[in-house]
Design an enzyme around this catalytic site. Structure first.
Site, PDB file in Angstrom:
ATOM      1  N   LYS A  22       0.812  -1.115  -0.135  1.00 48.03           N
ATOM      2  CA  LYS A  22       0.189  -0.122   0.139  1.00 48.03           C
ATOM      3  C   LYS A  22       0.749   1.261  -0.023  1.00 48.03           C
ATOM      4  CE  LYS A  22      -1.623   1.837   3.855  1.00 48.03           C
ATOM      5  NZ  LYS A  22      -1.308   3.076   4.192  1.00 48.03           N
ATOM      6  N   ASN A  23       1.858   1.206   0.888  1.00 50.67           N
ATOM      7  CA  ASN A  23       2.536   2.518   1.127  1.00 50.67           C
ATOM      8  C   ASN A  23       3.542   2.815  -0.032  1.00 50.67           C
ATOM      9  OD1 ASN A  23       1.471   2.939   3.599  1.00 50.67           O
ATOM     10  ND2 ASN A  23       2.969   2.374   4.781  1.00 50.67           N
ATOM     11  N   CYS A 115      -5.298   8.281   9.341  1.00 48.98           N
ATOM     12  CA  CYS A 115      -5.218   7.610  10.573  1.00 48.98           C
ATOM     13  C   CYS A 115      -5.054   8.552  11.810  1.00 48.98           C
ATOM     14  CB  CYS A 115      -4.109   6.625  10.789  1.00 48.98           C
ATOM     15  SG  CYS A 115      -4.118   5.255  10.035  1.00 48.98           S
ATOM     16  N   ARG A 120       0.325  14.929  12.915  1.00 51.85           N
ATOM     17  CA  ARG A 120       1.048  14.651  11.851  1.00 51.85           C
ATOM     18  C   ARG A 120       1.061  15.832  10.782  1.00 51.85           C
ATOM     19  NH1 ARG A 120      -0.971   8.510   9.495  1.00 51.85           N
ATOM     20  NH2 ARG A 120       1.222   8.898   8.584  1.00 51.85           N
ATOM     21  N   ASP A 306       4.854   0.739  12.044  1.00 51.16           N
ATOM     22  CA  ASP A 306       3.562   0.197  11.583  1.00 51.16           C
ATOM     23  C   ASP A 306       3.314  -1.368  12.171  1.00 51.16           C
ATOM     24  OD1 ASP A 306       2.819   2.396  10.420  1.00 51.16           O
ATOM     25  OD2 ASP A 306       3.295   1.864   8.120  1.00 51.16           O
ATOM     26  N   ARG A 398      -8.477  -0.271   4.967  1.00 53.71           N
ATOM     27  CA  ARG A 398      -7.725   0.870   4.379  1.00 53.71           C
ATOM     28  C   ARG A 398      -6.478   0.005   3.933  1.00 53.71           C
ATOM     29  NH1 ARG A 398      -6.019   4.847   7.821  1.00 53.71           N
ATOM     30  NH2 ARG A 398      -4.818   5.074   6.321  1.00 53.71           N
TER      31      ARG A 398
END
Ligand code: UD1
Length: 419
Positions: A22-23, A115, A120, A306, A398
Site C-alpha cells: 500500500k505504502n 489515521c 501529523r 507500523d 484501508r
C-alpha cells in the site's frame, strides 16, 4: 458499517500470499501525474486507500483503468486543485503535491485526514518545496504551492522524530523536473522510497542513492510513461508473521522480500520463534520457549512503527515484562486501552508501553482506532478465549487486502457481519 467477529482458539497453518505494498502504491500512483503518457502498474492492492487515490487521480482529470491488480493511469490533461471532499479520507493524498508542483508549477490541496495517530504535520514537505523555489501558503485548510521555476537545492529533511517517508517522496517527485541538482539529506531509507525512485527512473528521472540517507536527483526536462510492479507489502507480511507467532503451527508467507522484514524477524527470533526462508518466502514456526522483548520503533532499517501495535498484541500473552517505545509516532498506543479490555496488562508511561504478559486474553467488543491498531485487535482475538468483536472495520480495509479471508484460509474463524 461492518464489524469483524474473531472466534479465538483456532490454530493457523499453511501459506499466505502477500499483496503489493500500500505504502509503495500510493506515492507511485501519485507519480503518474508527472507524465502525459500512460503508466501501467502491476500488483496494486485492492484497498480502500488505493480506491481513494484513484478517485483523486480521476477528479484531477486522469483516465484511470483498473483490472485485477493492474492499474493504468493516463494524466494527459490535469487540474491542480484537490478539494477537501476528496482528500479528507486519506493522509497520503498529500503526496500529490510534489508531482503537481513538479509538472504544473502549482498545486492546491486541502490538508488531509487519515489515521488518528497523533499530530501529523507536513512542515518538512513544505520546507522541501520552498527550498526548490516554491512559494508555500496555508489558508482556510488548503495548502497552496506555486513556483515559476523549480531549481535544484540541498535539502535537509530530518524532523524531531527522524526522517519523513512521504516528505522524501514528495520532494523527490517535485525535484525530478526541477532545473539542476537536488540533494536530499537525511532522506527516509524505507523500501517504499526506493520503489518510488525505481519507478521514477523508469519514467526517465535521474535519481541516485534512494535507500540511503542521501538522495541525489538530476533534474530532467520531461518524463515518459512506464510500467512497474509494486514491491510486496512488508507490513502486511509482518502482520501475518505475528499472526503465525500468536496462533500458528507453521505459517508461510509467499511472494515477499525477506530482506525488508529483517527488523521484524529479529525480535521474533529473540522472542523464541524459529524461521525458515528462501528468496521470496518466509516461514514462522513456534520455538520451545517465549521471551518478552524490549522494542523501539524507529525509521527503517529499524523496527517499523507500523508493526508496533501487532507486536503489543503478541507480547500481551508473553510471560514476563516487555517494554515498547515508539520513536516515530510516540502517541500511537490507542490499541493499548483496547487490548486492556481483553484482559491485557499494559501500563503506559510517557510514550512507553510496559506490557506484563498474561496467560490468556478474553474476547470482548473492541474499537479499531486506526489501521494497524485494528490489525492488532484481530490478531489478539486469534488466541483469545471466546469471541472478539472488532468494530470500525473500515480502518482495517484501508490497508489489508481481505485480511479475514486470508486468515480463514490459514485456519482462523473470522466472520464479517453488519454492525
Ligand atoms: C508513512 C507511512 C506510515 C508510516 C510512517 C512512518 C505511507 C502512506 N504511510 O507515513 O504508514 O507509519 O511513514 O514509517 O507511506 N513529521 C514531521 N513533519 C513532517 C512529516 C512528518 O514532523 O512534515 C513527523 C511525523 O509526525 C512522525 C515522523 O515525522 O512523527 C515520521 O512521519 P512520516 O515518515 O512523514 O510518516 P508518513 O510519511 O506520513
Amino acid at each position: 458499517m461492518e464489524k469483524i467477529l474473531v472466534h479465538g482458539g483456532k490454530t493457523l497453518e499453511g501459506k499466505v500470499r502477500i499483496s503489493g505494498s500500500k505504502n509503495s502504491a500510493l506515492p507511485i500512483l501519485a507519480a503518474t501525474l508527472l507524465t502525459k503518457e500512460p503508466c501501467v502498474l502491476q500488483r496494486v492492492p485492492d484497498l480502500s486507500d488505493i480506491h481513494y487515490m484513484l478517485t483523486i487521480l480521476g477528479r484531477l482529470g486522469c483516465e484511470v483503468e483498473r483490472a485485477s491488480g493492474v492499474v493504468r493511469v493516463t494524466a494527459e490533461s490535469i487540474t491542480t486543485t484537490a478539494p477537501y471532499d476528496i482528500v479528507r479520507k486519506m493522509r497520503a493524498s498529500v503526496c500529490i503535491l510534489g508531482p503537481l508542483l513538479g509538472r504544473e508549477g502549482e498545486a492546491t490541496v486541502s490538508l488531509p485526514g487519515g489515521c488518528v495517530i497523533g499530530d501529523r504535520p507536513i512542515d518538512l514537505h513544505l520546507r522541501g518545496f520552498e527550498a526548490l523555489g516554491a512559494a508555500v501558503s496555508v489558508k482556510s485548510g488548503n495548502v497552496r504551492v506555486l513556483a515559476q521555476d523549480l531549481h535544484g537545492a540541498e535539502i535537509f529533511l530530518r524532523g524531531k522524530f527522524g526522517s519523513t517517508v512521504l516528505g522524501t517522496d514528495n520532494v523527490m517527485m517535485a525535484a525530478v523536473l526541477a532545473k539542476g541538482t537536488t540533494i536530499i539529506d537525511s532522506a527516509a531509507e524505507e523500501p517504499e522510497v526506493v520503489d518510488l525512485a525505481n519507478f521514477l527512473n523508469k519514467m526517465g528521472a535521474k535519481i541516485e542513492g534512494a535507500g540511503t540517507r542521501r538522495i541525489i536527483i538530476e533534474g530532467v526536462k520531461e518524463l515518459h510513461g512506464a510500467e512497474h510492479e509494486i514491491i510486496p507489502d512488508r507490513i502486511e507480511a509482518g502482520t501475518f508473521l505475528v499472526a503465525g507467532a500468536i496462533a500458528g503451527k507453521s505459517v508461510t508467507l509467499t511472494r515477499i522480500n525477506p530482506r525488508h522484514l529483517e527488523a521484524v524477524v529479529h525480535p521474533l527470533q529473540e522472542a523464541g520463534f524459529l524461521f525458515e526462508s528462501g528468496d521470496d518466502f518466509l516461514r514462522i514456526l513456534p520455538g520451545n520457549s517465549r521471551k518478552p522483548l524490549h522494542l523501539e520503533a524507529m525509521p527503517y532499517p529499524g523496527f517499523p512503527t507500523d508493526m508496533q501495535a501487532q507486536m503489543c498484541a503478541l507480547l500481551a500473552t508473553t510471560d514476563g515484562i516487555s517494554v515498547v517505545t515508539d520513536h516515530v509516532f510516540p502517541h500511537r498506543f490507542m490499541h493499548a486501552s483496547e487490548l486492556k479490555r481483553m484482559g491485557a496488562n499494559i501500563e503506559m508511561n510517557e510514550g512507553t508501553a510496559v506490557v506484563q504478559g498474561v496467560p490468556k486474553l478474553e474476547g470482548a467488543p473492541v474499537m479499531a482506532s486506526d489501521l494497524r491498531a485494528s490489525a492488532a485487535l484481530v490478531l489478539a482475538g486469534l488466541s483469545a478465549e471466546g469471541i472478539t468483536e472488532v468494530n470500525r472495520v473500515y480502518h482495517i480495509d484501508r490497508g489489508y487486502e481481505r485480511i479475514d479471508e486470508k486468515l480463514n484460509d490459514l485456519g482462523a474463524e473470522i466472520e464479517r457481519v453488519k454492525a
